[in-house]
Design an enzyme around this catalytic site. Structure first.
Site, short mmCIF file in Angstrom:
data_model
loop_
_atom_site.label_atom_id
_atom_site.label_comp_id
_atom_site.label_asym_id
_atom_site.label_seq_id
_atom_site.Cartn_x
_atom_site.Cartn_y
_atom_site.Cartn_z
N ARG A 15 0.82 -1.21 0.00
CA ARG A 15 0.00 0.00 0.00
C ARG A 15 0.85 1.27 0.00
NH1 ARG A 15 -4.77 -0.79 4.38
NH2 ARG A 15 -3.07 -0.38 5.82
N CYS A 16 0.22 2.36 -0.44
CA CYS A 16 0.85 3.68 -0.32
C CYS A 16 0.84 4.10 1.15
CB CYS A 16 0.08 4.74 -1.12
SG CYS A 16 0.18 4.54 -2.90
N PRO A 17 1.87 4.73 1.66
CA PRO A 17 3.10 5.13 0.96
C PRO A 17 4.25 4.12 1.15
CG PRO A 17 3.04 6.25 3.05
CD PRO A 17 1.84 5.34 3.02
#
Lengths: 78, 372
Positions: A15-17
């Protein structure tokens, strides 16, 4: 012209970040000028990751969509 | 005022200056490492660098590292997480000499209907891998045996125990807090590690969760740490853990072992009615668990403290207790002898002069207490 990569990192599912963070950590382990190939999920990662890498001075050589994923080629900063 | 001699590294180690420096920089990071803006990326980068450093010391993939608030939480996550995935109550194997964070988690699981086997140890504190094999059953969900004992320093045959578990298809967990960075963690095992035993900060640890391990979380929330440990991570602590994991390779274990052997020889040679607990050969390099006939360890720790020598009784996590150490009782010591045991533990800052001073102070203190 084909650009050869020195290292690869598949960040699909990250997932971001955290994906951008892991790309930065890997780039910082490479020597200046070496090329890292990244595979990213479509959507937010395809935007946030290259922008973050550029902000840190790495050069994005290729940013290309392949169906549901993105391939980035990034040259580690000097 | 005379300088003090810190010989309680098994309880916690002083934080390395380079660790403090990197933690200070991490405190200045603005972002939450889950935020999807650039400040979040910078914070996440610090988190992921620390993860990569801890993973390297574990010879694991960074994805296998789940940061926690320390060794206790990681042990709880391994045990309770493995045994609370649903299904019928099942079976757990551990040993009688585990850290309280393992044994009390087992007590809790037992109260919920789990069957717990607490394997005995021999006089040096070793678990027999064949005893693990014999205890395994079709419903065994986890085997948890610490890599090195927190009180007497005995190093368990964890590679052999891990192999027994692998052959039986049962997950193996090891509490590696005391041995992390000094001995390799068995491949494929769930492993608990923490920062403050390797010259990092207190209050941060990790559980290595190998691929395929199935755990339920203890904390629920925002899905951090692969959903296994919710909550905004302790970024400065984790950053410090990462730096400490990188620095521990510089610890000279041979020098520490030599100083420890010197201390043991001085004490056993100079104090009648003294003895060393645990294994002579297979023990943590900095650990000396020393017993003294006719002396209360509580009084001895106080007396040494007044002389500027910092040591402990048993493990720091249970040293407030007045009962004899369960670890020493499991090794077969009678209660009155177990009450006369102190743990002296060396670190990479320990010097020959400090060992000379500590040995002299122990001799003096024991003599004084026996005359009282």
């Amino acid at each position: 012209m084909t650009i050869e990569s020195d290292d690869r990192l598949d960040l699909r599912g990250v997932r971001c970040p955290a994906n951008a963070a892991r790309a930065l950590v890997r780039l910082e382990s490479l020597e200046a000028g070496q090329v890292l190939e990244l595979t990213l999920d479509d959507g937010e990662p395809a935007v946030l990751v290259p922008e973050s890498l550029r902000l840190e001075g790495h050069e994005v050589l290729l940013h290309e969509r392949h169906e549901d994923r993105w391939i980035l080629l990034v040259r580690a900063r000097g | 005022m005379a300088t003090t001699v810190y010989l309680d590294h098994a309880s916690t180690t002083p934080v390395d200056a380079a660790v403090i420096e990197e933690m200070r920089a991490a405190l200045a990071l603005v972002g939450n490492p889950s935020s999807t803006h650039v400040d979040g990326v910078w914070a996440a980068r610090a988190l992921e660098l620390a993860r990569a450093r801890v993973a390297a010391l574990l010879a694991a993939d960074p994805d296998e590292v789940v940061f926690t608030s320390g060794g206790t939480e990681a042990n709880n996550l391994a045990l309770i997480g493995a045994c609370s995935r649903g299904g019928a109550p099942s079976h757990l194997i551990t040993s009688a000499v585990e850290h309280p964070s393992v044994l009390t988690a087992c007590d809790w699981l037992e109260s919920l209907g789990m069957r717990v086997t607490r394997l005995p140890v021999d006089r040096e504190g070793f678990v027999d891998p064949d005893a693990v094999r014999r205890a395994l059953g079709p419903d065994t969900r986890l085997v948890s045996i610490g890599q090195a004992n927190h009180e007497v320093g005995t190093i368990q045959p964890v590679d052999e125990i891990a192999r027994v578990c692998r052959e039986a298809g049962v997950p193996f967990h090891t509490d590696a807090c005391q041995s992390f960075g000094r001995f390799p963690v068995p491949a494929g095992a769930l492993a608990t590690v923490n920062a403050h035993k390797i010259y990092g900060p207190k209050g941060v640890g990790a559980l290595r969760v190998p691929p395929g391990a199935r755990l339920a979380p203890l904390l629920f929330g925002g899905g951090q740490e692969r959903g296994l440990r919710a909550g905004t991570p302790n970024l400065p602590g984790i950053v410090g853990f990462g730096r400490a994991a990188e620095r521990i390779a510089e610890e000279d274990v041979n020098r520490i072992r030599r100083l420890r052997d010197l201390l043991v020889a001085r004490v056993l040679g100079g104090v009648s009615g003294s003895w060393l607990n645990g294994s002579r050969e297979r023990r943590l390099p900095g650990n000396a668990s020393l017993g003294f006939e006719g002396v209360s360890a509580w009084d001895l720790v106080r007396e040494l403290d007044r002389a500027g020598i910092r040591v402990s009784r048993g493990s720091a996590c249970s040293s407030g207790s007045t009962a004899p150490s369960p670890v020493l009782i499991a090794l077969g010591l009678p209660a009155e002898r177990a009450l006369g045991v102190i743990r002296v533990s060396l670190g990479h800052g320990t010097t020959q002069e400090e060992i000379d001073r500590a040995a002299g102070a122990i001799e003096t203190a024991v003599r004084k207490l026996r005359q009282a």
